[in-house]
Structures are given as structure tokens and as C-alpha cells.
Design a protein around this motif. Structure first.
Motif, short mmCIF file in Angstrom:
data_model
loop_
_atom_site.label_atom_id
_atom_site.label_comp_id
_atom_site.label_asym_id
_atom_site.label_seq_id
_atom_site.Cartn_x
_atom_site.Cartn_y
_atom_site.Cartn_z
N ILE A 70 0.86 -1.18 0.00
CA ILE A 70 0.00 0.00 0.00
C ILE A 70 0.90 1.23 0.00
CG2 ILE A 70 -1.87 1.20 1.18
CD1 ILE A 70 -2.47 -1.75 0.20
N VAL A 71 0.70 2.07 -1.02
CA VAL A 71 1.65 3.15 -1.28
C VAL A 71 0.92 4.49 -1.33
CG1 VAL A 71 3.19 4.06 -3.06
CG2 VAL A 71 3.21 1.62 -2.51
N ARG A 72 1.56 5.52 -0.79
CA ARG A 72 1.01 6.87 -0.89
C ARG A 72 1.13 7.40 -2.31
NH1 ARG A 72 4.39 12.11 0.63
NH2 ARG A 72 5.71 10.88 -0.73
N VAL B 16 5.52 3.52 1.87
CA VAL B 16 4.68 2.33 2.04
C VAL B 16 4.06 2.34 3.44
CG1 VAL B 16 4.67 -0.19 2.07
CG2 VAL B 16 6.16 1.03 0.48
N ALA B 17 2.72 2.17 3.46
CA ALA B 17 2.03 1.96 4.74
C ALA B 17 2.12 0.47 5.04
CB ALA B 17 0.57 2.41 4.63
N VAL C 184 -3.64 3.55 18.71
CA VAL C 184 -3.33 3.06 17.37
C VAL C 184 -1.86 3.30 17.08
CG1 VAL C 184 -3.85 5.19 16.11
CG2 VAL C 184 -4.23 2.99 15.00
N ALA C 185 -1.28 2.41 16.28
CA ALA C 185 0.09 2.58 15.81
C ALA C 185 0.12 2.23 14.32
CB ALA C 185 1.05 1.67 16.58
N LEU C 186 0.98 2.94 13.59
CA LEU C 186 1.11 2.71 12.15
C LEU C 186 2.59 2.78 11.79
CD1 LEU C 186 -0.13 2.55 9.23
CD2 LEU C 186 -0.25 5.05 9.28
N LEU C 187 3.07 1.73 11.10
CA LEU C 187 4.46 1.72 10.65
C LEU C 187 4.51 2.14 9.19
CD1 LEU C 187 7.50 0.90 10.99
CD2 LEU C 187 6.83 -1.40 10.28
N MET C 188 5.26 3.22 8.92
CA MET C 188 5.43 3.73 7.56
C MET C 188 6.91 3.60 7.19
SD MET C 188 2.39 5.08 6.59
CE MET C 188 2.85 6.14 5.21
N ALA C 189 7.19 3.15 5.97
CA ALA C 189 8.59 3.00 5.57
C ALA C 189 8.77 3.39 4.11
CB ALA C 189 9.05 1.57 5.79
N LYS C 190 9.80 4.18 3.86
CA LYS C 190 10.12 4.60 2.50
C LYS C 190 10.78 3.43 1.79
CE LYS C 190 11.90 8.73 0.28
NZ LYS C 190 12.73 9.93 0.45
N GLY C 191 10.17 2.99 0.70
CA GLY C 191 10.67 1.82 0.01
C GLY C 191 10.24 0.50 0.65
N GLY C 192 9.46 0.58 1.71
CA GLY C 192 8.99 -0.63 2.40
C GLY C 192 10.03 -1.13 3.38
N VAL C 193 9.63 -2.07 4.27
CA VAL C 193 10.60 -2.67 5.18
C VAL C 193 11.00 -4.03 4.63
CG1 VAL C 193 10.17 -1.52 7.38
CG2 VAL C 193 8.65 -3.35 6.63
N SER C 194 12.28 -4.29 4.64
CA SER C 194 12.72 -5.59 4.10
C SER C 194 12.85 -6.59 5.23
CB SER C 194 14.04 -5.42 3.38
OG SER C 194 14.92 -4.68 4.18
#
Lengths: 85, 385, 203
Positions: free
Chosen positions: B7-9, B233-234, B375-385
Motif C-alpha cells: 500500500i503506497v502513498r 509504504v504503509a 493506534v500505531a502505524l508503521l510507515m517506511a520509505k521503500g517498504g521494510v525488508s
């Protein structure tokens, strides 16, 4: 003073929706919070409104409530000394 | 991540007293600006308060240029304008049935309950009806969903968007969060003794409460098979309850800790640039968050809070603060916690009132609210590997 | 697993399709149900009508389920839907601030001016640490509710949901259609709006 204590008990029952209680059920020397009547933080805020609405007393610092709301008797004593209406 | 779609912004927007675009807002925040000001006698309220409020005339003028006219309430203008500004950066056709609008708000048009307010049909006080003003403006055929989970709504709405995309129902979700201040909201928080008369001081030893603010913010999400290094990436979101009290947060941060643990999964905390907290500057919230972060083993990750710039923007907060956090990571920056001076929570936190550099590419957004929700939300640029 | 469902309106109560007899209507009905079927939770009297409705309906539902109660758990979510959000509580709070000469904003009224408070009340009562959520839409729509319930199971922690329609416009106009749904179960069949939309239109 006894009249004030009785009226105050009625006002507390109404303001805090203590549906199953009558003034006779409340011991004016028992603690309002914790063990006694088991009131919580929202009830404490509502008691601040009760004092302002019915007796014209504005608490400058809400933490004063801790002392004043110890029991109905303590509360009545504070009201008698500080009421403006 | 294998073949799993992510899921991408696509785009975003912030409308606040600090600007009408994401870029204007980020620049202002980075420079330490705020429109938090003391208001005496506003809306006939007997007690003064400090709030960050929109220039309503200016919003009316800008809205009118886009044919968002006097048929719409101020709240509706804010949500339509913010969605429009996020959409205009894309090629998305908002009238498509593959586009869904999700609105995050707590009080919408609640000012219409005031008997002195006339000029709008009373049904507009219903959140679903207010949301439909927005979806109809864009000729969108789908019933808009309103997420109304108190102060955590803005992040819940993003989790909702992620799920709608993940389950394949829609191609794009326009996630809009907003609240506008009124006598209703301000007097309510005053009755809770939750407001600070001065600009708020998140996590500070001398914090005395929160401030309120107007804002609308939008993030558009889509689903992608292959993400690039620059895609936001959400990754994961989680909502958890304290099961403790309807207005006071759990002293041990129970729900917040559980939400943090759920989104962190097996992600190495070393990858996190920062945790963007709720940080309302009330005594109990900030203390609770420090405990939750410690319990989750994240005491070494820098934290910040943005309420010192905007106040608490309620339904907008989760979206606005997520956008600014993405901007900050893009800029290799950890935004300063404005208003903070001396640590005033018992569990250790890495906090600063100055911007700090970072080269990390992920963050966690946290919120907590009435009803014991977290609530918590993990956002990562390029996703988390 | 047997399907459990509770339906409550102003003048009707059904548990798993069976009519529950009662004497009262409107908000008095909720108090009657509380006294007859719960009775040990005085916080009930402090709640707004939406929370009273959700509380009583969830109690009847969990009693019908018959599983052990009050054990802390994170695997059950509470997800409600409605049209009116917290309208009854909003109106009650507005009354405390409407008159500038009698302006005493009530914190006990204000705290209920959020629809999700009822999800918190149920979480507190049952020690549910899982997801709690409230979704508002213009009309009761079965397909949207089914979609959102299925979506809620995308959280890997969530194995069952206490959910459904929970609407209240004022103290005497409300409707609840709550059910328990398991992850393995397709929730589409759980949700029926027909009755609800009819009674909404009658209001």
C-alpha cells in the motif's frame, strides 16, 4: 449544616447518576473516591461543576478537589465557608 | 517482501493555519512556526483558551474559486479543498467507482446543534451526510465511510484505507481527516480541565494540558506490485484498547504498547528514524506514551510530537502528523518537539526541541484517545525488508 | 459455532430470534433489561443512551454465547456501525452550554460525545484489549458492513468480532442489531438492514 449535608447528598446523587442510592445510603464521613462511594475522575470533574453551578464556587486549581472531595462532610464545610450563592 | 502487493502513498495535502499545501506546512514547521494564539472571548466563551485557527474568510475565498460555495459549511469546505488539492497532483478520476472516500472526523458539523445556527439543514450534523457533500462534489458513486474513533481516527482511517485496498475492493482510497473548532469542543475540553491557557508543552515537566486546532489533511493511497526506493509504504497498522477507562489512558500504556508491538513485528527498531507520538501535553497522555515506548523496547528510538505547532487537530491529527513525518524523513530530518524544554515523564525518551538529522527511512505514528483506544502505524520509505 | 444475534429497538427485544418479554419502552426498556439481566454494573447509569444500548445488547449477546467471560483477551474486536454517531449525547451536551446565562459545560456529558465510547465501555467490561472501532455512514448498508467486517479480520490478531448496527437518535429512538462473528465465517449473511432501515424511516 445538616440541611446542607442532606441537600448536597441529593445533588451528588443527581449529578453523578447514582441511580440506586438515597441520601441515607451515603455516610457523610466516608470517602467519596476509592473505597467509599467509588467515584472516578469524571465524577470529580462533575463535582467541580456542581459546586460552581449551585454554590458559585470556582476552583482555581482542579487539584484542590483532592482535599475538598474527601467526604460529603468536608465538602459541605468548604461550601459553607466559600459559597457565593 | 516477495510478490505481496504494498500500500503506497500517491499524494497528500495539509490545510492548516500554517499553509494550504504540504510543502508550505512542512517549511513552516521546520522553521518552528505556529499559529497557536491565546483567544479571549471568542465564540462568547467565558474562559480564554489557546488555539490554532484558520482564517475563515480566506478559506471562503479560496473555496469560492473552486466553486465550493455557500452551500457548504466551513467544515465541508475544508475537507473538499484538501481532497481537491491532493487529487489535483494525480491523474485519478475521483468519479470512478474504483475510488473510495474515507473521512476521519470526531465532530464534523457539530456547531449546527447550536440553536443560534441557521442556514443549513439539520441533517448535515450527521457525519455520513457531511461526508456525502464531499463525495458528491467529486461525483464519486460510492458511499463514503466515516471513521469516528475519537482522537485516533486519522490513523484508523489510514488502516481502513490499507484494508480496502488490500482486499481488492478499490484501486484508490482518498483518506481525508478534519475537524474545525467550535464552542462545543472547546468548552468540553475546558470542562475536562484538559486545556492549557498557554501554548502546550509536550512531554515537558511544566506541561499543563493541550491546545486545540483547525486542520484538514488528505493522503491518497493505492496498491502496487513493485515499489521503488522513493515510494512511501504503509506497512502495518494496529488498533488496541486499554480496557481500562473511557477518558483516562492506561497508566501502563497497555493498549498503546500492544499496538506498538503489533506493528513492529520483527522489524529491527534500528530502522526507525523516530516515533511520532500523540504528545498532547496532558499530564497523563505523555506519561502513558513514555511507558508504552519503554515497554516496547523502543527507548533508544528518537521521539517527537507536533502538537506544539498545530494544537490537537482531532480528526485531522493522524493524517496531518503522518504527512509531516514522511516529509521529515524525505528531508533527513527529525522535527523538533516545539514547546518541550525539560523532560517531564518518568520513562526515558530521546526528545529534542531542535531539528535533528537522520538517515533512516521509517517511522511509527502513535495516537491514543477517549474510549481507551490506541493506534500505531508503521510507515517506511521503500517498504521494510 | 452457533450464530448469536441480539436485536433491540425502542419496543422490541429479540435474542437469537426469540422475543424477550418486557414491560417498558424507550430508555426505560434499557434500564429494565439491565436490572433483569445484568444488575452488577452501576456504571451503566452514567452512560449515554448509545452506550446503554450497546452495553445491554452486548451483555445479552455474550450471555447467549455462554462462553467463559471476563478473561483478558486481545483476539476479539468490537466494531460498530451507525448513522447518528453520538447525536443523543451531542444534543445533551449542547443543552449544558446553549444558554449563556446558565453555562455549565458538563464533563460527564461531554465524554460521551464520541460514538466509540461505547466500544470502550464494552472493552472495559469484558477486558477486551483488541481492536475497537466505530464506522459511521449515511444509511445502514449490508454490503458495506459485510465488507468492513471482513476487512477487520485482516488484523492477524482478530479471531472474532462483536459487531453490528448500533444507532440512537434520542433517548427513546434507538436500534441495535449486534452479533458475534468468527474469522472462519463469512460475515455477509450476518448483516441485515431491512428491519433497521424500515424503522429508521418510521422515525
Amino acid at each position: 449544616m445538616d440541611d446542607l449535608i442532606y441537600t448536597l447528598k441529593q445533588q451528588i446523587i443527581e449529578a453523578l447518576n447514582l441511580e440506586d442510592m438515597t441520601p441515607e445510603d451515603i455516610d457523610e464521613n466516608a470517602s467519596l473516591f476509592g473505597e467509599g462511594l467509588g467515584l472516578d475522575s469524571i465524577d470529580a470533574l462533575e463535582l467541580i461543576v456542581l459546586m460552581e453551578k449551585n454554590y458559585g464556587i470556582k476552583l482555581k486549581d482542579p487539584s484542590q478537589g483532592k482535599e475538598i472531595f474527601k467526604s460529603v462532610a468536608v465538602m459541605a464545610d468548604f461550601i459553607q465557608k466559600n459559597r457565593t450563592k | 517482501m516477495g510478490d505481496k502487493q504494498m500500500i503506497v502513498r500517491v499524494s497528500d495535502n495539509i490545510i492548516s493555519p500554517l499553509g494550504m499545501s504540504t510543502a508550505e506546512n512542512y517549511t513552516a514547521v521546520k522553521a518552528g512556526h505556529s499559529e497557536l494564539k491565546r483567544r479571549d472571548g471568542l465564540w462568547q466563551l467565558p474562559e480564554p483558551f489557546t488555539a490554532s485557527l484558520m482564517d475563515r474568510e480566506m478559506v471562503n475565498e479560496i473555496a469560492a474559486q473552486q466553486h465550493i460555495d455557500e452551500r457548504y459549511t466551513f467544515f465541508e469546505k475544508m475537507i473538499i479543498l484538501s481532497a481537491a488539492k491532493a487529487l489535483e497532483q494525480t491523474h485519478i478520476d475521483p468519479a470512478s467507482d474504483k475510488v473510495l472516500f474515507i473521512l476521519s472526523t470526531t465532530k464534523g458539523n457539530v456547531f449546527l446543534l447550536d440553536k443560534r445556527e441557521t442556514g443549513f439543514p439539520s441533517e448535515r450534523v450527521l457525519l455520513g451526510v457531511a461526508a456525502r457533500q464531499m463525495s458528491e462534489y467529486f461525483r464519486n458513486p460510492n458511499t463514503p465511510i466515516v471513521v469516528s474513533n475519537a482522537c485516533i481516527s486519522g490513523v484508523c482511517a489510514q488502516i481502513q484505507a490499507m484494508r480496502e485496498l488490500e482486499s481488492g475492493h478499490f484501486d484508490y482510497v482518498v483518506t481525508v481527516g478534519a475537524d474545525v473548532q467550535s464552542a462545543f469542543i472547546v468548552s468540553g475540553f475546558q470542562s475536562f480541565k484538559a486545556l492549557s491557557v498557554d501554548p502546550c508543552k509536550p512531554f515537558d515537566a511544566n506541561r499543563t494540558g493541550l491546545n486545540l486546532g483547525d486542520a484538514a489533511a488528505t493522503i491518497i493511497y493505492t496498491k502496487k506490485d513493485k515499489v521503488t526506493d522513493n515510494d512511501w509504504v504503509a506497512c502495518r497498522g494496529a488498533i488496541r484498547n486499554d480496557a481500562n477507562h473511557i477518558s483516562g489512558p492506561s497508566r501502563t500504556g497497555e493498549g498503546s504498547y500492544r499496538a506498538l508491538r503489533a506493528v513492529l513485528g520483527d522489524t529491527n527498531p534500528e530502522k526507525l528514524a523516530f516515533i511520532n507520538t500523540h504528545g498532547t501535553a496532558t499530564l497523563y497522555n505523555d506519561e502513558m506514551e513514555s511507558f508504552a515506548i519503554e515497554r516496547a523496547g523502543l527507548s533508544n528510538v528518537p521521539v517527537n510530537g507536533l502538537k506544539g505547532y498545530y494544537g490537537h487537530t482531532m480528526g485531522a491529527a493522524g493524517i496531518l502528523e503522518t504527512i509531516l513525518s514522511m516529509q521529515a524523513v524525505d528531508d533527513n530530518n527529525i522535527l523538533a518537539t516545539r514547546g518541550f524544554e525539560t523532560i517531564g515523564v518518568t520513562h526515558p525518551l530521546v526528545l529534542s526541541n531542535e531539528n535533528k538529522p537522520t538517515d533512516k527511512r521509517a517511522f511509527i505514528k502513535l495516537l491514543s484517545g477517549f474510549g481507551g483506544c490506541n493506534v500505531a502505524l508503521l510507515m517506511a520509505k521503500g517498504g521494510v525488508s | 459455532m452457533m450464530r448469536h444475534e441480539v436485536y433491540i429497538t425502542t419496543n422490541e427485544v429479540k435474542v437469537d430470534g426469540k422475543v424477550l418479554s418486557h414491560n417498558e419502552n424507550g430508555s426505560a426498556l434499557l434500564t429494565e433489561l439491565y436490572r433483569a439481566h445484568v444488575g452488577d454494573y452501576p456504571k451503566f447509569f452514567k452512560m449515554d443512551t448509545l452506550s446503554k444500548l450497546g452495553f445491554v445488547a452486548s451483555e445479552l449477546l455474550l450471555q447467549a454465547e455462554g462462553a467463559p467471560r471476563f478473561e483478558p483477551r486481545e483476539d476479539r474486536a468490537v466494531v460498530f456501525f451507525n448513522r447518528s454517531a453520538s447525536l443523543q449525547a451531542d444534543t445533551a451536551y449542547q443543552e449544558t452550554i446553549q444558554d449563556p446565562n446558565n453555562f455549565y459545560p458538563s464533563p460527564a456529558a461531554f465524554v460521551y460525545t464520541l460514538p466509540n465510547i461505547v466500544t470502550g465501555e464494552i472493552a472495559i467490561r469484558n477486558k477486551y484489549f483488541g481492536e475497537t472501532s466505530f464506522i459511521v455512514m449515511e444509511h445502514c448498508d449490508e454490503s458495506i458492513m459485510a465488507r468492513e467486517l471482513q476487512n477487520a479480520f485482516l488484523d492477524p490478531m482478530t479471531q472474532s468480532i462483536l459487531g453490528g448496527w448500533l444507532d440512537c437518535t434520542d433517548e427513546n429512538h434507538f436500534e441495535a442489531n449486534l452479533f458475534l462473528v468468527e474469522k472462519s465465517h463469512v460475515p455477509c449473511s450476518e448483516v441485515s438492514c431491512q428491519q433497521l432501515n424500515e424503522s429508521t424511516n418510521n422515525n
